[in-house]
Enzyme design. Sequence first.
Site, PDB file in Angstrom:
ATOM      1  N   GLU A  70       0.585  -1.023   0.462  1.00  0.00           N
ATOM      2  CA  GLU A  70       0.260  -0.278   0.275  1.00  0.00           C
ATOM      3  C   GLU A  70       0.853   1.091   0.239  1.00  0.00           C
ATOM      4  OE1 GLU A  70      -4.079  -1.451   3.049  1.00  0.00           O
ATOM      5  OE2 GLU A  70      -1.794  -0.756   3.835  1.00  0.00           O
ATOM      6  N   ASP A 100     -12.656  -4.276  -1.404  1.00  0.00           N
ATOM      7  CA  ASP A 100     -13.493  -5.239  -1.331  1.00  0.00           C
ATOM      8  C   ASP A 100     -15.089  -4.676  -0.955  1.00  0.00           C
ATOM      9  OD1 ASP A 100     -11.448  -5.852   1.215  1.00  0.00           O
ATOM     10  OD2 ASP A 100     -13.182  -5.915   2.108  1.00  0.00           O
TER      11      ASP A 100
HETATM   12  N1  ADE Z   1      -8.785  -4.340   4.501  1.00  0.00           N
HETATM   13  C1  ADE Z   1      -9.377  -4.112   3.488  1.00  0.00           C
HETATM   14  N2  ADE Z   1     -10.582  -4.633   3.552  1.00  0.00           N
HETATM   15  C2  ADE Z   1     -10.939  -5.185   4.280  1.00  0.00           C
HETATM   16  C3  ADE Z   1     -11.819  -5.623   5.674  1.00  0.00           C
HETATM   17  N3  ADE Z   1     -13.028  -6.137   4.701  1.00  0.00           N
HETATM   18  N4  ADE Z   1     -11.473  -5.457   6.765  1.00  0.00           N
HETATM   19  C4  ADE Z   1     -10.364  -4.929   7.181  1.00  0.00           C
HETATM   20  N5  ADE Z   1      -9.270  -4.943   6.652  1.00  0.00           N
HETATM   21  C5  ADE Z   1      -9.387  -4.313   4.685  1.00  0.00           C
END
Ligand code: ADE
Length: 237
Positions: free
Chosen positions: A15, A201
């Site tokens: 990142e 996500d």
């Molecule tokens: N980092 C990226 N996506 C995530 C998620 N769904 N939960 C926790 N950390 C994350």
Amino acid sequence: MKFNRIVLIMAMEDEARPIIKELNLTPRGKLLSPLPMEFYEGKYKSLNLDLVTSGKCDKHNVDHIGPQAAILNTASAISQLQPDLIINPGTAGGFVSAGGNIGDVYLSYPMVCYHDRRIPLPGFDAYGIGSYYCFDTREIANSLGLKMGIVSTGSSLDYTPKDLDLIKSYGGVVKEMEAASIAWVADLYKIPFFAIKSITDLVDNSTPTEEEFLKNLESASIALSREVFRVIDFIAK
Ligand code: ADE
């Protein structure tokens, strides 16, 4: 805005890499040996810019992600670098139910909370959630066209039904693993703090989080670097 030294606290090297490149930061090695945190340094206009990642776990050979390393990182960075603003860029999960999309970038506002510290004892229930108020990002977000919302932190990439209930109870729209820990330490030192989170996500869709996360990590990190640059440029004016 009136800042002189900004420290970016980050978890994953993947990142951080596009941000280090975008901001032309120089690697300076370990921040404070024997701790694993890696220190990068630079300047933008009149701002001193530092970035500290939490480094790698020697035992498991992966990045130190999550709330514990974030606390150690932030406490070390504050004592070594004395920032007057702390920013936590990173990737995160969003929510379809809150209008989130993959590739969106959010600024934390008005607060960051914990969703997996459940302590049903008088007073300790609210203590567990934390509810740390952030630097007021509304002017930045409105000027740059970024989303804003409550960021929710926990130790896991996945979630339990109780985690989701808690996130819903305080209106969380971004789920990740560091912001509330960094906010807690920043608050102890009374240093303004906010998070910038790029969505890899969607928590409430049917695709497994880990699959979506790995697929979108690179593009979300590039989107993150672009927005971090715009935010720093806005602050430098
Ligand atoms: N980092 C990226 N996506 C995530 C998620 N769904 N939960 C926790 N950390 C994350």
